[in-house]
Design an enzyme around this catalytic site. Structure first.
Site, PDB file in Angstrom:
ATOM      1  N   MET A  30       0.839  -1.202   0.000  1.00 33.83           N
ATOM      2  CA  MET A  30       0.000   0.000   0.000  1.00 33.83           C
ATOM      3  C   MET A  30       0.880   1.260   0.000  1.00 33.83           C
ATOM      4  O   MET A  30       0.403   2.352   0.322  1.00 33.83           O
ATOM      5  CB  MET A  30      -0.931  -0.007   1.205  1.00 33.83           C
ATOM      6  CG  MET A  30      -1.918  -1.177   1.148  1.00 33.83           C
ATOM      7  SD  MET A  30      -3.459  -0.838   1.978  1.00 33.83           S
ATOM      8  CE  MET A  30      -2.888  -0.542   3.630  1.00 33.83           C
ATOM      9  N   HIS A  37       9.184  -3.325   3.529  1.00 38.76           N
ATOM     10  CA  HIS A  37       8.840  -3.537   2.121  1.00 38.76           C
ATOM     11  C   HIS A  37      10.093  -3.828   1.302  1.00 38.76           C
ATOM     12  O   HIS A  37      10.097  -4.688   0.420  1.00 38.76           O
ATOM     13  CB  HIS A  37       8.166  -2.285   1.540  1.00 38.76           C
ATOM     14  CG  HIS A  37       6.897  -1.872   2.213  1.00 38.76           C
ATOM     15  ND1 HIS A  37       6.796  -0.731   2.974  1.00 38.76           N
ATOM     16  CD2 HIS A  37       5.661  -2.437   2.222  1.00 38.76           C
ATOM     17  CE1 HIS A  37       5.550  -0.612   3.417  1.00 38.76           C
ATOM     18  NE2 HIS A  37       4.846  -1.632   2.981  1.00 38.76           N
ATOM     19  N   LYS A 183       8.543  -2.496  11.830  1.00 35.22           N
ATOM     20  CA  LYS A 183       8.372  -1.370  10.899  1.00 35.22           C
ATOM     21  C   LYS A 183       6.983  -1.435  10.295  1.00 35.22           C
ATOM     22  O   LYS A 183       6.489  -2.507   9.947  1.00 35.22           O
ATOM     23  CB  LYS A 183       9.423  -1.434   9.798  1.00 35.22           C
ATOM     24  CG  LYS A 183      10.812  -1.150  10.322  1.00 35.22           C
ATOM     25  CD  LYS A 183      11.764  -0.731   9.219  1.00 35.22           C
ATOM     26  CE  LYS A 183      13.142  -0.543   9.795  1.00 35.22           C
ATOM     27  NZ  LYS A 183      13.683   0.798   9.594  1.00 35.22           N
ATOM     28  N   ARG A 186       2.149   2.719   9.367  1.00 34.89           N
ATOM     29  CA  ARG A 186       1.304   3.366  10.380  1.00 34.89           C
ATOM     30  C   ARG A 186       2.114   3.915  11.563  1.00 34.89           C
ATOM     31  O   ARG A 186       1.573   4.680  12.360  1.00 34.89           O
ATOM     32  CB  ARG A 186       0.225   2.394  10.879  1.00 34.89           C
ATOM     33  CG  ARG A 186      -0.860   2.122   9.842  1.00 34.89           C
ATOM     34  CD  ARG A 186      -2.064   1.404  10.434  1.00 34.89           C
ATOM     35  NE  ARG A 186      -3.198   1.413   9.520  1.00 34.89           N
ATOM     36  CZ  ARG A 186      -3.510   0.414   8.684  1.00 34.89           C
ATOM     37  NH1 ARG A 186      -2.784  -0.682   8.657  1.00 34.89           N
ATOM     38  NH2 ARG A 186      -4.559   0.510   7.891  1.00 34.89           N
TER      39      ARG A 186
HETATM   40  P1  AMP Z   1       1.506  -2.868   3.513  1.00 36.51           P
HETATM   41  O1  AMP Z   1       2.027  -1.822   2.593  1.00 36.51           O
HETATM   42  O2  AMP Z   1       1.560  -2.488   4.958  1.00 36.51           O
HETATM   43  O3  AMP Z   1       0.175  -3.418   3.076  1.00 36.51           O
HETATM   44  O4  AMP Z   1       2.524  -4.085   3.412  1.00 36.51           O
HETATM   45  C1  AMP Z   1       2.870  -4.646   2.165  1.00 36.51           C
HETATM   46  C2  AMP Z   1       3.639  -5.927   2.409  1.00 36.51           C
HETATM   47  O5  AMP Z   1       4.825  -5.616   3.138  1.00 36.51           O
HETATM   48  C3  AMP Z   1       2.869  -6.952   3.237  1.00 36.51           C
HETATM   49  O6  AMP Z   1       3.110  -8.253   2.719  1.00 36.51           O
HETATM   50  C4  AMP Z   1       3.449  -6.774   4.607  1.00 36.51           C
HETATM   51  O7  AMP Z   1       3.360  -7.946   5.405  1.00 36.51           O
HETATM   52  C5  AMP Z   1       4.888  -6.441   4.290  1.00 36.51           C
HETATM   53  N1  AMP Z   1       5.489  -5.728   5.424  1.00 36.51           N
HETATM   54  C6  AMP Z   1       5.031  -4.599   6.017  1.00 36.51           C
HETATM   55  N2  AMP Z   1       5.803  -4.277   7.077  1.00 36.51           N
HETATM   56  C7  AMP Z   1       6.760  -5.229   7.147  1.00 36.51           C
HETATM   57  C8  AMP Z   1       7.858  -5.466   8.034  1.00 36.51           C
HETATM   58  N3  AMP Z   1       8.114  -4.660   9.063  1.00 36.51           N
HETATM   59  N4  AMP Z   1       8.633  -6.541   7.798  1.00 36.51           N
HETATM   60  C9  AMP Z   1       8.372  -7.383   6.768  1.00 36.51           C
HETATM   61  N5  AMP Z   1       7.356  -7.216   5.897  1.00 36.51           N
HETATM   62  C10 AMP Z   1       6.565  -6.155   6.091  1.00 36.51           C
END
Ligand code: AMP
Length: 279
Positions: A30, A37, A183, A186
């Site tokens: 997102m 990421h 990390k 948010r």
């Molecule tokens: P998001 O943008 O928050 O929807 O996350 C996109 C992808 O990145 C998802 O598969 C999350 O699980 C992964 N992700 C987000 N934060 C982390 C983190 N701290 N460590 C590993 N993967 C992450």
């Protein structure tokens, strides 16, 4: 690296890659990208000839009173991170491009109903629908997801199996700040006082994990130990603390593998999640 906003344009590029026999990795996000990421993108770059990072704040996975409007966005910073990590394309569509007049959704029962599904009853339908669409648009060989969102990873694996997507799902470990906070995009919502308070999540999980290493086998006791540690923090309000089987997400009475110990905690108005897995 290109920023693509249009589905047909992206499909044309991928068709050409396929003609050349190149493999494709997809990293759905997102946006507001951070090191978590980046760890997914790095792995995708290593394992595929071409990498697409989708960067889309998906409205359908937010509930009516959630933070869709205020969710942080910065496509220029995201593009710089993707470029330096070696991704080939950021797919950054508008909501209209993705949904237009769509009437179809992808819904999963059972494993979407516990944990985050309790307070976010429409969330996983939004996730399954958008991820299915991304899979159909990008047709990747491999797709990369973080264990940070452990229930999501479990749901995606099940969806891929149930709907026969010919895609390998790769789970990647949680990336943390130096002081232990997982990390998350948010985390930017947290003021300095809340940022300190947010450490109770990783601290409590660490405590629970160490009790398991010491031989504690009663799952309720582990949940209690973690909950009590979080409750010591005045700014924290528990949404859930659970110890479940990581295959079917059913609560465990005895600690056994594969274990997912997952928590969701409000720090002020910000809802944070974290977990550990023992496989
Ligand atoms: P998001 O943008 O928050 O929807 O996350 C996109 C992808 O990145 C998802 O598969 C999350 O699980 C992964 N992700 C987000 N934060 C982390 C983190 N701290 N460590 C590993 N993967 C992450």
């Amino acid at each position: 690296m290109q920023i693509i906003k249009n589905i047909s344009e992206l499909r044309a590029i991928i068709k050409n890659w396929r003609k050349d026999g190149l493999s494709v990795g997809l990293v759905p996000t997102m946006g507001y990208l951070h090191e978590g990421h980046k760890s997914l993108i790095d792995r995708a770059v290593k394992e595929n000839d071409r990498v697409v990072v989708s960067d889309f704040v998906n409205p359908t996975q937010f509930g009516p009173n959630e933070d869709f409007e205020s969710y942080p966005r910065d496509i220029n910073a995201d593009a710089a991170l993707c470029e330096s990590a070696g991704a080939d394309i950021i797919f950054n569509p508008e909501a209209e491009e993705m949904y237009d007049d769509a009437l179809t959704t992808v819904n999963m029962t059972d494993i979407t109903e516990g944990l985050c599904g309790k307070t976010r009853p429409t969330h996983f339908s939004g996730v399954c629908t958008v991820v299915s669409k991304l899979f159909n648009i990008v047709t990747p060989d491999r797709a990369y997801f973080g264990q940070k969102d452990a229930q999501q990873l479990c749901v995606i694996r099940k969806m891929v199996k149930d709907l026969n997507f010919d895609i390998e799902i790769i789970g990647c470990p949680i990336v943390r700040e130096g002081d232990g906070l997982a990390k998350s995009s948010r985390n930017t919502y947290l003021n300095p006082e809340e940022r300190k308070a947010a450490l109770c999540l990783s601290r409590a999980l660490q405590l629970g994990k160490s009790k398991i290493s010491d031989g504690e086998e009663n799952a309720d006791k582990i949940v209690k130990i973690i909950s009590e540690e979080i409750q010591k923090e005045p700014l924290a309000k528990i949404d859930y603390v659970e110890a479940v089987n990581y295959n079917n997400l059913k609560p465990l009475s005895k600690i056994e593998k594969p274990l997912l110990c997952a928590i969701a905690v409000y720090i002020g108005k910000t809802r944070l999640i974290d977990n550990f897995i023992i496989e």
